[in-house]
Enzyme design. Structure first.
Site, PDB file in Angstrom:
ATOM      1  N   VAL A  33       0.840  -1.205   0.000  1.00 52.75           N
ATOM      2  CA  VAL A  33       0.000   0.000   0.000  1.00 52.75           C
ATOM      3  C   VAL A  33       0.872   1.250   0.000  1.00 52.75           C
ATOM      4  O   VAL A  33       0.622   2.206  -0.742  1.00 52.75           O
ATOM      5  CB  VAL A  33      -0.955   0.000   1.209  1.00 52.75           C
ATOM      6  CG1 VAL A  33      -1.718   1.328   1.282  1.00 52.75           C
ATOM      7  CG2 VAL A  33      -1.940  -1.156   1.106  1.00 52.75           C
ATOM      8  N   PRO A  53      11.151   0.587   9.552  1.00 57.05           N
ATOM      9  CA  PRO A  53      12.387  -0.204   9.682  1.00 57.05           C
ATOM     10  C   PRO A  53      12.774  -0.808   8.335  1.00 57.05           C
ATOM     11  O   PRO A  53      11.908  -1.194   7.540  1.00 57.05           O
ATOM     12  CB  PRO A  53      12.003  -1.294  10.689  1.00 57.05           C
ATOM     13  CG  PRO A  53      10.896  -0.684  11.490  1.00 57.05           C
ATOM     14  CD  PRO A  53      10.123   0.161  10.517  1.00 57.05           C
ATOM     15  N   GLY A  56      11.182  -3.824   6.955  1.00 58.30           N
ATOM     16  CA  GLY A  56       9.766  -3.749   6.646  1.00 58.30           C
ATOM     17  C   GLY A  56       9.479  -3.192   5.261  1.00 58.30           C
ATOM     18  O   GLY A  56       8.313  -3.090   4.860  1.00 58.30           O
ATOM     19  N   ASP A 119      -7.205   2.328   4.763  1.00 58.50           N
ATOM     20  CA  ASP A 119      -8.307   1.410   5.032  1.00 58.50           C
ATOM     21  C   ASP A 119      -9.135   1.777   6.263  1.00 58.50           C
ATOM     22  O   ASP A 119      -9.862   0.939   6.794  1.00 58.50           O
ATOM     23  CB  ASP A 119      -7.789  -0.031   5.171  1.00 58.50           C
ATOM     24  CG  ASP A 119      -8.862  -1.052   4.796  1.00 58.50           C
ATOM     25  OD1 ASP A 119      -9.708  -0.735   3.943  1.00 58.50           O
ATOM     26  OD2 ASP A 119      -8.851  -2.153   5.374  1.00 58.50           O
TER      27      ASP A 119
END
Length: 256
Positions: A33, A53, A56, A119
């Site tokens: 996303v 991070p 990630g 979302d």
């Protein structure tokens, strides 16, 4: 009293073209996303900082970091990321932690920084729609959070309906407008209204294909008609004003 006015339909969003060029935007998260958000922001020439991070970051976001397309802060979000001196114009979160997202949203509300929490429509100051892009042309379809997949399908249908070369023709219209402002630089309301009216007539009269086919010489010829208020056809510009055109007659009509 007339009542022939547009009907009000509540529940919509105010769809705007947000000029974010050169402004600082914070993206929290580095997954799929976030990658999509980053593309939208970079296409709008924003200055993007990703807070996440390193482990990630997905492949696309890591690529943009490595290429220097975005700045990277290798840690979780901290309130200091929104300190006033950093001049953050907006923040987008795309992380799998609803509680952390809500905390960021509340912090943004206190600082009055526009936020989009992925979302979670109730925690968004603005939404992203499904966008068709063709050069300078952008068409956004929004379902106001009700059906993003349907928005994407509708956007594709709209794109398929548009004439080929629409983006190029819009580019030519922009060039023509700039040439017109050079020969008619007036800034009064009357001057602006006259320019807009003449350009509107040109856009109504000329087709997408005709705009695609004009060159600088055609544009120079066309803007010479502005003061008279006349809007010539493409054929009048291309054929009537060119000294190098060789006229050919097939004998189907005679001279009077």
């Amino acid at each position: 009293m007339s009542t022939n006015f547009p009907e009000i339909q509540g529940g919509g969003s105010l769809i705007l073209a947000w000029q974010i060029k050169g402004k600082e935007v914070l993206v929290v998260g580095g997954g799929e996303v976030a990658a999509g958000r980053i593309v939208n922001l970079l296409n709008a020439d924003a200055k993007v900082t990703v807070v996440c991070p390193r482990d990630g970051l997905n492949e696309e976001v890591a690529y943009r970091v490595d290429q220097g397309q975005v700045k990277h802060v290798d840690r979780m979000f901290l309130p200091l990321d929104l300190e006033p001196e950093k001049n953050v114009a907006m923040i987008l979160t795309a992380i799998d932690d609803p509680d952390a997202s809500t905390r960021i949203w509340k912090y943004c509300k206190r600082l009055k920084v526009p936020a989009n929490i992925a979302d979670v429509p109730s925690e968004c100051d603005f939404y992203f729609g499904s966008v068709h892009r063709d050069g300078p042309l952008q068409i956004m379809v929004s379902t106001n959070g009700n059906g993003p997949r349907m928005a994407a399908a509708i956007r594709r249908q709209i794109g398929e309906m548009l004439p080929k070369g629409t983006g190029d023709s819009i580019q030519k219209v922009g060039q023509l407008r700039r040439k017109l402002r050079k020969i008619a630089p007036g800034k009064s309301t009357r001057d602006i209204s006259k320019r807009m009216g003449w350009m509107s007539e040109v856009c109504d009269k000329w087709s997408t294909e005709e705009f695609n086919n004009i060159d600088d010489a055609d544009m120079e010829d066309l803007v010479q008609y502005y003061e008279s208020g006349i809007v010539p056809s493409f054929e009048e510009i291309r054929l009537g004003q060119r000294g190098d055109v060789v006229w050919e007659f097939d004998g189907s009509f005679g001279w009077m």
